[in-house]
Design a protein around this motif. Structure first.
Motif, PDB file in Angstrom:
ATOM      1  N   VAL A 106      65.330  10.596  37.590  1.00 28.80           N
ATOM      2  CA  VAL A 106      64.246  11.235  35.978  1.00 28.80           C
ATOM      3  C   VAL A 106      63.371   9.597  36.714  1.00 28.80           C
ATOM      4  O   VAL A 106      63.860   8.646  36.685  1.00 28.80           O
ATOM      5  CB  VAL A 106      65.381  10.821  35.348  1.00 28.80           C
ATOM      6  CG1 VAL A 106      65.777  12.014  35.110  1.00 28.80           C
ATOM      7  CG2 VAL A 106      65.960   9.980  34.618  1.00 28.80           C
ATOM      8  N   GLN A 107      62.601   9.751  35.625  1.00 32.71           N
ATOM      9  CA  GLN A 107      61.718   8.524  35.393  1.00 32.71           C
ATOM     10  C   GLN A 107      62.115   7.447  34.739  1.00 32.71           C
ATOM     11  O   GLN A 107      62.954   7.758  33.738  1.00 32.71           O
ATOM     12  CB  GLN A 107      60.191   9.112  34.915  1.00 32.71           C
ATOM     13  CG  GLN A 107      59.285   8.420  34.590  1.00 32.71           C
ATOM     14  CD  GLN A 107      57.852   9.199  33.757  1.00 32.71           C
ATOM     15  OE1 GLN A 107      57.890   9.491  33.651  1.00 32.71           O
ATOM     16  NE2 GLN A 107      56.722   8.147  32.850  1.00 32.71           N
ATOM     17  N   PHE A 160      59.891  18.072  43.994  1.00 30.15           N
ATOM     18  CA  PHE A 160      60.246  18.343  43.317  1.00 30.15           C
ATOM     19  C   PHE A 160      60.308  18.441  41.877  1.00 30.15           C
ATOM     20  O   PHE A 160      61.293  17.177  41.486  1.00 30.15           O
ATOM     21  CB  PHE A 160      61.430  19.933  43.942  1.00 30.15           C
ATOM     22  CG  PHE A 160      61.016  20.431  45.010  1.00 30.15           C
ATOM     23  CD1 PHE A 160      59.850  20.889  45.577  1.00 30.15           C
ATOM     24  CD2 PHE A 160      62.205  19.707  46.045  1.00 30.15           C
ATOM     25  CE1 PHE A 160      60.152  21.508  46.711  1.00 30.15           C
ATOM     26  CE2 PHE A 160      61.596  20.616  47.745  1.00 30.15           C
ATOM     27  CZ  PHE A 160      60.771  21.106  47.596  1.00 30.15           C
ATOM     28  N   VAL A 161      59.329  19.508  41.581  1.00 32.98           N
ATOM     29  CA  VAL A 161      60.107  19.058  39.551  1.00 32.98           C
ATOM     30  C   VAL A 161      60.507  19.689  38.775  1.00 32.98           C
ATOM     31  O   VAL A 161      60.017  20.894  38.923  1.00 32.98           O
ATOM     32  CB  VAL A 161      58.651  18.683  39.225  1.00 32.98           C
ATOM     33  CG1 VAL A 161      58.184  18.492  37.338  1.00 32.98           C
ATOM     34  CG2 VAL A 161      57.101  17.671  39.535  1.00 32.98           C
ATOM     35  N   THR A 162      61.455  19.474  37.919  1.00 34.71           N
ATOM     36  CA  THR A 162      62.769  21.020  37.643  1.00 34.71           C
ATOM     37  C   THR A 162      62.167  20.717  36.226  1.00 34.71           C
ATOM     38  O   THR A 162      62.153  19.441  36.130  1.00 34.71           O
ATOM     39  CB  THR A 162      64.255  20.595  38.266  1.00 34.71           C
ATOM     40  OG1 THR A 162      64.710  19.503  38.035  1.00 34.71           O
ATOM     41  CG2 THR A 162      63.333  20.835  39.889  1.00 34.71           C
ATOM     42  N   SER A 163      62.960  21.670  35.409  1.00 36.68           N
ATOM     43  CA  SER A 163      63.265  21.273  34.125  1.00 36.68           C
ATOM     44  C   SER A 163      63.978  22.165  33.566  1.00 36.68           C
ATOM     45  O   SER A 163      64.345  23.641  34.082  1.00 36.68           O
ATOM     46  CB  SER A 163      61.381  22.598  33.121  1.00 36.68           C
ATOM     47  OG  SER A 163      62.108  22.363  31.794  1.00 36.68           O
ATOM     48  N   ASN A 164      64.917  21.263  32.628  1.00 37.92           N
ATOM     49  CA  ASN A 164      66.165  21.952  32.196  1.00 37.92           C
ATOM     50  C   ASN A 164      65.851  22.058  30.463  1.00 37.92           C
ATOM     51  O   ASN A 164      66.395  21.030  30.028  1.00 37.92           O
ATOM     52  CB  ASN A 164      67.303  20.580  32.420  1.00 37.92           C
ATOM     53  CG  ASN A 164      68.483  21.371  32.295  1.00 37.92           C
ATOM     54  OD1 ASN A 164      68.956  22.515  31.774  1.00 37.92           O
ATOM     55  ND2 ASN A 164      69.940  20.622  32.049  1.00 37.92           N
ATOM     56  N   GLY A 165      65.458  22.617  30.324  1.00 36.93           N
ATOM     57  CA  GLY A 165      65.298  23.173  28.716  1.00 36.93           C
ATOM     58  C   GLY A 165      64.606  21.645  28.168  1.00 36.93           C
ATOM     59  O   GLY A 165      64.579  21.741  27.260  1.00 36.93           O
ATOM     60  N   GLY A 166      63.284  21.432  29.296  1.00 33.42           N
ATOM     61  CA  GLY A 166      62.523  21.064  28.653  1.00 33.42           C
ATOM     62  C   GLY A 166      62.443  19.367  29.338  1.00 33.42           C
ATOM     63  O   GLY A 166      61.811  18.442  28.532  1.00 33.42           O
ATOM     64  N   ASP A 167      63.719  19.123  29.744  1.00 34.68           N
ATOM     65  CA  ASP A 167      64.121  17.561  30.486  1.00 34.68           C
ATOM     66  C   ASP A 167      63.346  18.052  31.372  1.00 34.68           C
ATOM     67  O   ASP A 167      64.053  18.424  32.164  1.00 34.68           O
ATOM     68  CB  ASP A 167      65.565  18.151  29.783  1.00 34.68           C
ATOM     69  CG  ASP A 167      66.311  16.301  30.920  1.00 34.68           C
ATOM     70  OD1 ASP A 167      65.318  15.403  30.682  1.00 34.68           O
ATOM     71  OD2 ASP A 167      67.293  15.744  31.195  1.00 34.68           O
ATOM     72  N   ILE A 168      62.825  17.756  32.149  1.00 36.76           N
ATOM     73  CA  ILE A 168      62.129  17.008  33.460  1.00 36.76           C
ATOM     74  C   ILE A 168      62.975  16.398  34.239  1.00 36.76           C
ATOM     75  O   ILE A 168      62.931  14.857  33.949  1.00 36.76           O
ATOM     76  CB  ILE A 168      60.503  16.788  33.189  1.00 36.76           C
ATOM     77  CG1 ILE A 168      59.739  17.117  32.636  1.00 36.76           C
ATOM     78  CG2 ILE A 168      59.731  16.813  34.823  1.00 36.76           C
ATOM     79  CD1 ILE A 168      59.985  18.821  32.927  1.00 36.76           C
ATOM     80  N   GLY A 169      63.241  16.357  35.711  1.00 35.36           N
ATOM     81  CA  GLY A 169      63.877  16.134  36.054  1.00 35.36           C
ATOM     82  C   GLY A 169      63.241  16.133  37.775  1.00 35.36           C
ATOM     83  O   GLY A 169      61.344  16.983  38.014  1.00 35.36           O
ATOM     84  N   TYR A 170      63.316  15.586  38.804  1.00 30.16           N
ATOM     85  CA  TYR A 170      62.909  15.554  40.373  1.00 30.16           C
ATOM     86  C   TYR A 170      63.367  15.595  41.278  1.00 30.16           C
ATOM     87  O   TYR A 170      64.917  14.727  41.085  1.00 30.16           O
ATOM     88  CB  TYR A 170      62.196  13.764  40.674  1.00 30.16           C
ATOM     89  CG  TYR A 170      60.720  14.017  39.632  1.00 30.16           C
ATOM     90  CD1 TYR A 170      59.927  14.393  38.528  1.00 30.16           C
ATOM     91  CD2 TYR A 170      61.374  12.348  38.026  1.00 30.16           C
ATOM     92  CE1 TYR A 170      58.967  14.511  37.680  1.00 30.16           C
ATOM     93  CE2 TYR A 170      60.320  13.298  37.237  1.00 30.16           C
ATOM     94  CZ  TYR A 170      59.209  13.717  36.966  1.00 30.16           C
ATOM     95  OH  TYR A 170      58.173  13.394  35.994  1.00 30.16           O
ATOM     96  N   THR A 171      63.428  16.068  42.301  1.00 31.09           N
ATOM     97  CA  THR A 171      64.468  15.950  42.932  1.00 31.09           C
ATOM     98  C   THR A 171      64.078  16.371  44.181  1.00 31.09           C
ATOM     99  O   THR A 171      62.487  16.612  44.850  1.00 31.09           O
ATOM    100  CB  THR A 171      65.469  17.263  42.875  1.00 31.09           C
ATOM    101  OG1 THR A 171      66.718  17.628  44.241  1.00 31.09           O
ATOM    102  CG2 THR A 171      64.766  18.280  42.772  1.00 31.09           C
ATOM    103  N   ARG A 172      65.153  16.122  45.651  1.00 33.05           N
ATOM    104  CA  ARG A 172      64.374  16.443  47.215  1.00 33.05           C
ATOM    105  C   ARG A 172      65.028  17.718  47.609  1.00 33.05           C
ATOM    106  O   ARG A 172      64.793  18.451  48.616  1.00 33.05           O
ATOM    107  CB  ARG A 172      64.514  14.977  48.215  1.00 33.05           C
ATOM    108  CG  ARG A 172      63.959  14.487  47.542  1.00 33.05           C
ATOM    109  CD  ARG A 172      62.111  14.031  48.732  1.00 33.05           C
ATOM    110  NE  ARG A 172      62.331  14.062  49.679  1.00 33.05           N
ATOM    111  CZ  ARG A 172      61.341  13.843  50.156  1.00 33.05           C
ATOM    112  NH1 ARG A 172      59.791  14.188  50.307  1.00 33.05           N
ATOM    113  NH2 ARG A 172      61.344  14.135  51.830  1.00 33.05           N
TER     114      ARG A 172
END
Length: 437
Positions: free
Chosen positions: A369-370, A90-102
């Motif tokens: 994160v990437q 899943f792709v998430t955004s924390n105020g524009g900070d992109i992260g990835y999670t299962r």
């Protein structure tokens, strides 16, 4: 040197214990991926090499790798819980900070955005103002929680069968209050611009061999003049094989008919309401009909020697609706269901995959994160390419196998004790040398 070798072994065993303990601690963490300690031996070297028979200098922790094998799918009671069955994050955004999670703990915040349990917004393909999915436009997914606006009816499609064995009614003229003045009838709701439902009724009167009159009333009133109960009339003609002869149809009243298409159009309907009196007085209700009128398509109708039946009916209008629930299919499309029976696409969840998932940097909160080692993310919809399917109302369990981790604890403890014994033995030998006189 034995002290340093034993000390490196203690460090390695401690790291192994830490990693194993972290795996055990997260055995119940949704979307967690276990780690594995990877060790390498150490040799002292010079500019000329290590020699033919080098002596080892201990051990080091060469890498902590993450194991991204699939966890079990556990079904929950939350429609917005999501699990990935296969590859992807899943792709998430924390105020524009992109992260990835299962971890698929998702819900909505007070603004309607789909967020995880840390408030990070789920990313996906959004919809435009008309509700059209914008493929390729990735943004914050949002569920529209306001009431759905009503839609005036613009088309009505029907397929019915008129009984060819019926005879012409003996009671004339046609009277909707007198059932013996017509052979059969059917009704369907149509809607005005304010979402008010109105009963569109058709009465069928056989007038001769293969010919019928279709009388149309709305709420029992004349569609164009609510103060009158005179119907709109359409003459229907059928072929010898029972099919509708659209070329032989003719309008017997203000119901517009296009012989080129075989379609009728109710283009001067005045929505009305009753004052509730006895007798009731009908007058315009302040709403309008669709500006394009209502296209009526009965071209699939027939006249066979069987009882009257409506085989298919549909119309595109509806009243206002409140959000009743959400559904997400295995391709990530989010559907909102409303109390008026309608549904609306709210967006589509996207997944990301990487050429080297081992290169992702864990950031805690079951997220990554990437990094340079992971490569660029490949974004797509679930079930496309190598990306997995999405399961709504479910979570992916941790992939930690507790039995394996408990065995690892025993092995790490044994290694720690053995390396401690190495230091103890070296200490005894050194003490023996010191005590020489």
């Amino acid at each position: 040197m034995a002290f340093n070798i034993g000390l490196s072994g203690l460090r390695a065993a401690t790291s192994d214990l830490n990693i194993t303990g972290n795996n055990i601690a997260n055995a119940g963490t949704a979307g967690f991926k276990q780690s594995r300690a990877e060790f390498a031996d150490v040799y002292a070297a010079s500019v000329l090499g290590t020699g033919a028979n080098p002596q080892g200098s201990g051990v080091l922790l060469s890498n902590v790798s993450q194991l991204f094998n699939q966890g079990n799918i556990n079904y929950t009671q939350n429609a917005l819980d999501l699990a990935i069955n296969g590859n992807g994050f899943f792709v998430t955004s924390n105020g524009g900070d992109i992260g990835y999670t299962r971890a698929g703990y998702f819900g909505t915040d007070r603004q309607g955005y789909v967020v995880n349990n840390f408030g990070y917004r789920l990313q996906g393909y959004t919809v435009d103002a008309n509700g059209n999915l914008q493929n390729g436009v990735v943004g914050d997914l949002r569920v529209e929680t306001t009431n759905q606006a009503p839609k005036a009816s613009t088309k009505l499609e029907q397929a019915f069968n008129l009984n060819s064995t019926n005879t012409t009614p003996t009671v004339t003229p046609f009277d909707p209050q007198e059932p013996t003045s017509y052979n059969s009838s059917t009704s369907v709701n149509i809607y005005d611009t304010q979402g008010n439902a109105h009963v569109f009724t058709q009465y069928f009167v056989k007038t001769g061999e293969n010919t019928w009159d279709m009388h149309v009333l709305v709420d029992g009133r004349n569609p164009g003049a609510p103060g009158s109960d005179a119907p709109y009339t359409m003459q229907l003609q059928f072929n010898a094989d029972g099919s509708l002869n659209t070329a032989g149809m003719a309008a017997g009243g203000p119901l517009n008919y296009d012989p080129a298409t075989g379609l009728m159009n109710l283009d001067n309907w005045v929505p009305a309401a009753s004052d509730g009196g006895t007798p009731p007085v009908w007058s315009p209700n302040g709403a309008n009909a669709s500006p394009t009128g209502i296209s009526i398509d009965i071209r699939s109708s027939s006249q066979y020697a069987s009882t009257f039946a409506v085989n298919r009916v549909s119309q595109d209008g509806y009243t206002t609706g409140q959000l009743a629930g959400l559904e997400i299919d295995d391709t990530g499309v989010i559907f909102a269901r409303y109390t008026n029976g309608q549904s609306k696409v709210q967006g589509q969840v996207v997944l990301a995959n990487f050429a080297n998932v081992q290169g992702l940097t864990p950031t805690g909160k079951t997220g990554w994160v990437q990094s340079f080692e992971s490569g660029e993310p490949v974004i797509g919809t679930p079930r496309s390419g190598t990306l997995g399917a999405l399961q709504a109302g479910a979570l992916e369990d941790s992939n930690v196998e507790l039995s394996d981790q408990l065995v690892n604890l025993i092995v790490a403890q044994r290694n720690y004790q053995a390396n401690a014994k190495t230091i103890e033995t070296e200490s005894t030998i050194t003490q023996t040398i010191i005590n020489l006189r």
